[in-house]
Write an enzyme that holds these catalytic residues in place. Structure first.
Site, PDB file in Angstrom:
ATOM      1  N   SER A 113      54.012  25.566   1.735  1.00 15.53           N
ATOM      2  CA  SER A 113      54.283  24.664   2.857  1.00 15.53           C
ATOM      3  C   SER A 113      53.095  23.762   3.200  1.00 15.53           C
ATOM      4  O   SER A 113      52.727  22.909   2.416  1.00 15.53           O
ATOM      5  CB  SER A 113      54.733  25.480   4.065  1.00 15.53           C
ATOM      6  OG  SER A 113      55.025  24.640   5.148  1.00 15.53           O
ATOM      7  N   ASP A 170      56.021  20.865   1.771  1.00 20.25           N
ATOM      8  CA  ASP A 170      57.368  21.134   1.247  1.00 20.25           C
ATOM      9  C   ASP A 170      58.450  20.382   2.029  1.00 20.25           C
ATOM     10  O   ASP A 170      59.646  20.636   1.834  1.00 20.25           O
ATOM     11  CB  ASP A 170      57.649  22.634   1.220  1.00 20.25           C
ATOM     12  CG  ASP A 170      57.703  23.256   2.601  1.00 20.25           C
ATOM     13  OD1 ASP A 170      57.050  22.723   3.525  1.00 20.25           O
ATOM     14  OD2 ASP A 170      58.400  24.275   2.780  1.00 20.25           O
ATOM     15  N   ASP A 203      59.800  20.289   4.962  1.00 20.01           N
ATOM     16  CA  ASP A 203      60.786  20.750   5.950  1.00 20.01           C
ATOM     17  C   ASP A 203      60.424  20.198   7.326  1.00 20.01           C
ATOM     18  O   ASP A 203      61.197  20.282   8.270  1.00 20.01           O
ATOM     19  CB  ASP A 203      60.937  22.285   5.972  1.00 20.01           C
ATOM     20  CG  ASP A 203      59.625  23.021   6.133  1.00 20.01           C
ATOM     21  OD1 ASP A 203      58.556  22.369   6.172  1.00 20.01           O
ATOM     22  OD2 ASP A 203      59.665  24.264   6.209  1.00 20.01           O
ATOM     23  N   ASP A 238      55.022  17.596   5.697  1.00 23.97           N
ATOM     24  CA  ASP A 238      54.115  18.634   5.213  1.00 23.97           C
ATOM     25  C   ASP A 238      54.398  18.830   3.713  1.00 23.97           C
ATOM     26  O   ASP A 238      55.236  18.122   3.135  1.00 23.97           O
ATOM     27  CB  ASP A 238      54.267  19.929   6.022  1.00 23.97           C
ATOM     28  CG  ASP A 238      55.600  20.618   5.802  1.00 23.97           C
ATOM     29  OD1 ASP A 238      56.586  19.906   5.536  1.00 23.97           O
ATOM     30  OD2 ASP A 238      55.668  21.853   5.875  1.00 23.97           O
TER      31      ASP A 238
HETATM   32 MG    MG Z   1      56.828  23.487   5.528  1.00 20.47          MG
END
Ligand code: MG
Length: 453
Positions: free
Chosen positions: A98, A243, A245, A241
Site C-alpha cells: 500500500s 496501490d 485504494d 497511494d
Molecule cells: Mg492503500
C-alpha cells in the site's frame, strides 16, 4: 500461537521479513484453507519485489490444488472488483504494501465478496501456517496458471458504469493525476481519458523504487501539486497511494483537501442525490463528516477503525447506506463495490462537480473547518494506560462517550479519541477542536496523562 496477519495483511521488508520462503508458506496455508480446486486471482502493485513474492505465492496456490489467474499489476480495488465480479473466482491475493516505503511488500487475502478476509479466516490460515499442516496435492491435481491482463479494463468499465458519464464528459475537466509510480499507472489516466478530461499525468511510469515521490499521499509528500494545479488552471489534482485504494485531492485553488473533507462533501452530495441517509465511518473520522451528513438530513454510523470493518457494516445496513469511508482518502461507494477505491473516488468527485455546477473549491468552502492532531505514544502496559486515559476523559464530563474502539469523548466543539493499537505497543491519540489552540492544549494534556507525568 503467533500472529501472521497484521492490520493490513502480512507485511514487512522484502527479503528480510517478507522472504520468498515466508510468501510460499503463507500461500500454502491459504491454499490449504481454501480446500482444493478453487480459482484464485493474484495481482500486485509496482514494487521491485513484486514479481519475486508473487511467483512464490502463485506456486503455493497451485501446489495446493488451485487454478490461479494472474491479473498483473493492478490497483488493490481492481483485484477486489475482479474477485467480486467473476463468480468462478473464489478468492484473491494481492501483493502490495500500500503506502509503505519501497523496501516493504505484503500479502493481502481478499475474500469471495471482494472484501479483505475477515479475521476468523486469517486465524484459520495462521493456524495451518504455524502447524505447517500444508496439503500438497497429488501431482496430477496441481493447479494451472493463466494470465488475464484485461482485468484492468473490466475494472475501469465497472467504475464508469456507476457514474453519469455524459454529464462528466460534457464538463470537459482539466485534471492533474499523480499516480506516484504505483499500481494505478494505467487505470486512472485511462479512466480520466474515458471521461473526456484533459489529463496531465505525473509519475506515471511503473517503478517500485518510487523515484517520483514516496507512496503515501500525505501533504508533505505531494505538496508540489498545489502549485501545479494553480499554474495549469486545472479543476483539481489527485494523488494515489501505492496501490490506489486511496485518492487525495487538491482543489482548483491549490488547497489540500483532507480525507475527512472529501468524505464530507461526497456524503452530502450522495445523500441529496439518492435519498439514502446513512454514512458509515470509523470513530477516528473528523467532525466535519457528521456536520455535513446532518446538514443533508442524514445520519453517521461509527465503527471500529479499519476499512474492512466499515465495508462489512455497510453491507449489514444495506440499502439505506449512501457512502462510507475513512479519513485518509479511502472512499467506499456501494453501487460499485464494498471496498476503498481510488478510481471510484475520482469519478465520483467529477460527477459531483458536474452535477452541482460548483467548483471543488466552492464545495470545500461550504464545509466547517476543524483542527485535528493525530499522534501516538509508545507504552508497555496498554491496559493500564487505557484505564488511566479513561479516568481522565470521564472526568471531563463530555456530552457523549463512544466506546466502540478505545474511548472517544465528544464535546460540542470537538472530540478526543484514545485508542490502543491492535498489533503494536502503541496508544493512538486523536484530538479535534474548532480552535487550533484548544486542540494543541488538549493533546498535551492527554499525552502527559499517558506518559504518567
Ligand atoms: Mg492503500
Amino acid at each position: 500461537m503467533g500472529r501472521l496477519f497484521g492490520t493490513n495483511g502480512v507485511r514487512g521488508v522484502a527479503n528480510e521479513e517478507l522472504t520468498p520462503h515466508l510468501a510460499l508458506d503463507v500461500s500454502l496455508a491459504i491454499g490449504t484453507f481454501l480446500g482444493k480446486g478453487k480459482t484464485v486471482a493474484v495481482g500486485s502493485d509496482t514494487r521491485v519485489s513484486g514479481s519475486a513474492i508473487k511467483s512464490a505465492v502463485l506456486s503455493g496456490l497451485m501446489a495446493t490444488g488451485h487454478k490461479v489467474v494472474d491479473i498483473g499489476i493492478i490497483p488493490t480495488p481492481g483485484l477486489q472488483y475482479f474477485v467480486k465480479k467473476h463468480d468462478e473466482v473464489f478468492a484473491g491475493v494481492m501483493i502490495t504494501a500500500s503506502h509503505n516505503p519501497p523496501e516493504y511488500n505484503g500479502i493481502k487475502l481478499i475474500w469471495t465478496d471482494g472484501i479483505e478476509a475477515p479475521r476468523e479466516v486469517e486465524e484459520k490460515v495462521e493456524e495451518i501456517y504455524f502447524r505447517r499442516a500444508f496439503n500438497l496435492v497429488h501431482w496430477n491435481e496441481i493447479g494451472s496458471l493463466v494470465n488475464y491482463p484485461e482485468a484492468y479494463h473490466e475494472y475501469i468499465e465497472g467504475v464508469l458504469s456507476v457514474v453519469d458519464t455524459q454529464a462528466i464528459r460534457e464538463r470537459e475537466f482539466h485534471v492533474i493525476v499523480d499516480v506516484g509510480n504505483g499500481a494505478a499507472y494505467k487505470t486512472s489516466p485511462e479512466l480520466l481519458s474515458r471521461l473526456n478530461a484533459n489529463v496531465i499525468t505525473l509519475n506515471a511510469q511503473p517503478d517500485g523504487r518510487f523515484p517520483g515521490r514516496m507512496p503515501e499521499p500525505t501533504y508533505e509528500n505531494i505538496k508540489y501539486l498545489s502549485d501545479i494545479v494553480k499554474e495549469m488552471g486545472a479543476d483539481f489534482a489527485v494523488a494515489h497511494d501505492g496501490d490506489a485504494d486511496r485518492a487525495i485531492f487538491f482543489d482548483d485553488k491549490g488547497r489540500f483537501i483532507g480525507g475527512e473533507y472529501l468524505l464530507a462533501m461526497l456524503s452530502k452530495y450522495v445523500i441529496k442525490q439518492t435519498g439514502k441517509r446513512i454514512v458509515v465511518t470509523p470513530v477516528s473520522s473528523g467532525r466535519v463528516v457528521e456536520d455535513a451528513v446532518k446538514s443533508a438530513g442524514g445520519e453517521v454510523i461509527y465503527t471500529k477503525v479499519g476499512s474492512p470493518i466499515v465495508a462489512r457494516k455497510m453491507i449489514e445496513l444495506g440499502d439505506k447506506v449512501a457512502i462510507g469511508g475513512e479519513e485518509n482518502g479511502g472512499i467506499i461507494y456501494p453501487p460499485h463495490q464494498y471496498c476503498r477505491d481510488g478510481a471510484m473516488a475520482i469519478a465520483l468527485v467529477m460527477e459531483m462537480i458536474s452535477k452541482t455546477g460548483k467548483k471543488l473549491s466552492q464545495l470545500y468552502d461550504e464545509l466547517p473547518k476543524y483542527y485535528i492532531i493525530k499522534t501516538k505514544v509508545h507504552v508497555e502496559d496498554k491496559e493500564k494506560m487505557m484505564k488511566r486515559a479513561e479516568e481522565f476523559l470521564r472526568g471531563l464530563e463530555a456530552r457523549e462517550y463512544i466506546t466502540i474502539d478505545g474511548i472517544k469523548a465528544v464535546f460540542d466543539d470537538g472530540w478526543i479519541l484514545v485508542r490502543p493499537s491492535g498489533t503494536e505497543p502503541i496508544i493512538r491519540v486523536f484530538v479535534e477542536f474548532n480552535s487550533e489552540e484548544k486542540a494543541k492544549r488538549t493533546v498535551e494534556e492527554v499525552l502527559s496523562i499517558l506518559k504518567g507525568e
